[in-house]
Design a protein around this motif. Structure first.
Motif, PDB file in Angstrom:
ATOM      1  N   THR A  35      -3.281 -14.614  -9.848  1.00 50.88           N
ATOM      2  CA  THR A  35      -3.277 -14.576  -8.311  1.00 50.88           C
ATOM      3  C   THR A  35      -4.014 -13.543  -7.839  1.00 50.88           C
ATOM      4  O   THR A  35      -4.611 -12.683  -8.298  1.00 50.88           O
ATOM      5  N   ASP A  37      -3.342 -11.265  -5.893  1.00 52.41           N
ATOM      6  CA  ASP A  37      -2.652 -10.223  -4.829  1.00 52.41           C
ATOM      7  C   ASP A  37      -2.777  -8.942  -5.660  1.00 52.41           C
ATOM      8  O   ASP A  37      -1.779  -7.865  -5.575  1.00 52.41           O
ATOM      9  N   ASP A  39      -5.375  -5.194  -6.499  1.00 56.27           N
ATOM     10  CA  ASP A  39      -6.307  -4.409  -6.205  1.00 56.27           C
ATOM     11  C   ASP A  39      -7.405  -4.550  -7.259  1.00 56.27           C
ATOM     12  O   ASP A  39      -7.051  -4.246  -8.416  1.00 56.27           O
ATOM     13  N   ARG A  70       3.351 -18.718 -10.234  1.00 52.84           N
ATOM     14  CA  ARG A  70       3.470 -18.203  -9.131  1.00 52.84           C
ATOM     15  C   ARG A  70       5.170 -17.988  -8.790  1.00 52.84           C
ATOM     16  O   ARG A  70       5.628 -17.033  -8.313  1.00 52.84           O
ATOM     17  N   GLU A  73       6.554 -15.037 -10.967  1.00 51.35           N
ATOM     18  CA  GLU A  73       6.049 -13.942 -10.348  1.00 51.35           C
ATOM     19  C   GLU A  73       7.048 -13.488  -9.111  1.00 51.35           C
ATOM     20  O   GLU A  73       7.400 -12.231  -9.048  1.00 51.35           O
ATOM     21  N   LYS A  77       9.718 -10.310  -9.340  1.00 49.87           N
ATOM     22  CA  LYS A  77       9.780  -9.235  -8.284  1.00 49.87           C
ATOM     23  C   LYS A  77      11.255  -8.973  -7.616  1.00 49.87           C
ATOM     24  O   LYS A  77      11.689  -8.084  -7.367  1.00 49.87           O
ATOM     25  N   PRO A 157       2.164  -9.063  -9.912  1.00 46.32           N
ATOM     26  CA  PRO A 157       1.878  -8.371  -8.736  1.00 46.32           C
ATOM     27  C   PRO A 157       3.391  -7.929  -8.119  1.00 46.32           C
ATOM     28  O   PRO A 157       4.301  -8.323  -7.983  1.00 46.32           O
ATOM     29  N   GLY A 158       3.367  -6.543  -7.714  1.00 46.46           N
ATOM     30  CA  GLY A 158       4.119  -5.959  -6.955  1.00 46.46           C
ATOM     31  C   GLY A 158       5.799  -5.576  -7.478  1.00 46.46           C
ATOM     32  O   GLY A 158       6.879  -5.300  -7.104  1.00 46.46           O
TER      33      GLY A 158
END
Length: 498
Positions: A35, A37, A39, A70, A73, A77, A157-158
């Motif tokens: 992904t 998403d 940094d 996806r 993920e 989350k 991510p997140g």
């Protein structure tokens, strides 16, 4: 001889890789496997590691796998540590409470991976447990009491995949074994579990000493019960992915996820395992200083399963025999051949050796520095470290081990020791079909010394003896045509070729 190249060359090479990135920005996501998403600076290896490969992996992830990742993920989350769902789920954990099978705990179910044994084992089992989570719509949470959190970036991510240290069952984790009261294999043997009394958690024991009652957890009849349990605690030290294909329901899903069956670990490792920046610095610096200028790179991974490693002449003889028979390294030249094979532009070949003993690389270095070889190639031999004995759970040792796995994965061809999980990670990560060194017996080099694998998948070293239900009379290497015995040792492996 250990050589280093100029800073000018390093700077030019790094600039070239940046230009490549700008020309093909989509490549950093590996065909959608990753992904966008995150940094980039927080984990340089996630998006930059493909720039060090001689060429991109020929194996592309399926669209179905990309879509599944996806979706996972988003689920992680919603259900991961710190969420309302996680807090609610942990309230139900208790050793004494029994669940009513009809009771619902919402959408979130979990599988906890316990860190065990060496780093190679951990990475193989972590990928195995994650795939199981993907197949069963569970959230994977990772035991962070060892050093996984110090070595690898977060893959989702997140959110976080690290199990909070205040997890209610954390205090019991050193007591998880076959005698544990909620061990599924033991409960199955004792007929103490059924669909009318579902416990809040189960422990799945998948180590080298597992019984068939432990190993067969993946079968449909077992899964119909296990699927109702909100929390699973998983302790493993083997790559059990091949056995998941014995379950027809799993097999149908796995075939869509991995149409090329030998790519399971290759794709999962590139998705999950991203060395943290301080580890990635070790990889990039060593690669640029010692390997980048070579026209060909050969990896040789040597693991001796006795006396904590050490140097053995019969192992050295076996390595030389394998690499020369398979034309991976040239034979030494006679005086007459030396005169004939003098070349103005000799080929530069870098040999990367990883071993607990530094003496193997030293012997190879001396061999090619003292005499010419029949091809006229320049052979440079490098070894990043020689720890002399395995130091599991020592942070600096594991950092070096992870860096060396990645360095080996960047070679063009690779020779690895039989039964070595370190080698399994390296060649599968790099999409390399290795030459496998047979396990020596009685301090004698085997003849033949090695075999070329037709699959880049790791070997499941302690598989079940048979399949599920109707397959109980069928030996495990013949249940499905693409799960067969490993070439070098008894175990199971995924193959594409039939």
């Amino acid at each position: 001889m250990l050589l280093s190249f100029s800073n000018n060359f390093n700077n030019k090479l790094f600039a070239a890789t940046i230009n490549d990135e700008s020309e093909t920005p989509g490549d950093k996501l590996i065909g959608g496997l990753l992904t966008a998403d995150f940094d980039e600076g927080s984990c340089l290896s996630r998006y930059h590691k493909t720039f060090l490969y001689r060429k991109p992996s020929p194996y592309k992830p399926s669209e179905y796998l990309v879509s599944k990742l996806r979706s996972y993920e988003m689920l992680h989350k919603r259900c991961g540590p710190g969420t309302k769902a996680y807090k609610e789920a942990t309230k139900h954990l208790s050793h004494d409470e029994s669940y009513n099978a009809s009771r619902s705990d919402g959408e979130c179910r979990y599988v906890v991976w316990l860190a065990d044994y060496g780093l190679g084992n951990r990475l193989l089992t972590l990928a195995s447990v994650f795939l199981y989570a993907l197949l069963t719509d569970r959230i994977i949470l990772v035991d962070n009491r060892k050093d996984i959190g110090d070595l690898l970036c977060e893959p989702f991510p997140g959110t976080s995949w690290l199990l909070p240290l205040d997890f209610p069952l954390m205090k019991y984790t050193y007591g998880y074994n076959k005698e544990y009261p909620r061990c599924y294999g033991t409960m199955e043997e004792n007929h103490s579990i059924n669909s009318t009394s579902i416990p809040p958690h189960l422990y799945l024991h998948n180590l080298h000493d597992s019984r068939d009652s432990d190993k067969m957890f993946f079968c449909q009849k077992d899964q119909s019960l296990i699927d109702k349990v909100p929390w699973l605690i998983f302790r493993a030290n083997v790559y059990f992915v091949p056995s998941l294909w014995f379950n027809p329901t799993f097999q149908a899903e796995l075939t869509k996820l991995f149409p090329q069956k030998e790519t399971v670990f290759h794709h999962l490792a590139r998705y999950l395992f991203h060395p943290k920046n301080h580890v990635w610095d070790i990889v990039t610096k060593y690669y640029h200083d010692h390997l980048s200028k070579a026209e060909e790179r050969l990896g040789i991974q040597i693991r001796v399963f006795r006396d904590q490693g050490g140097y053995y002449q019969h192992v050295m003889d076996q390595v030389i025999s394998c690499t020369q028979r398979e034309k991976l390294l040239p034979e030494l030249a006679t005086q007459e051949e030396t005169k004939v094979n003098v070349s103005n532009t000799p080929k530069l070949k870098a040999v990367l050796v990883t071993s607990l003993s530094p003496k193997y690389s030293k012997q190879l270095e001396n061999m090619f520095s003292e005499r010419s070889n029949v091809t006229g190639e320049i052979i440079e031999v490098y070894q990043p470290s020689g720890e002399r004995y395995q130091q599991t759970d020592k942070k600096q040792h594991d950092e070096k081990a992870l860096a060396e796995m990645y360095l080996l994965s960047l070679t063009d061809k690779i020779v690895t020791s039989s039964r070595s999980t370190f080698g399994y990670v390296a060649y599968s990560l790099g999409a390399l079909k290795p030459w496998l060194l047979y396990l020596p017996k009685d301090l004698t080099a085997p003849d033949p010394p090695c075999v070329r694998s037709t699959s880049m998948e790791p070997c499941f070293l302690t598989p079940p003896t048979h399949g599920c239900d109707a397959d109980t009379g069928t030996i495990s290497g013949k249940v499905v045509p693409f799960v067969r015995y490993c070439e070098d040792i008894w175990g199971l492996k995924l193959y594409d070729e039939l």
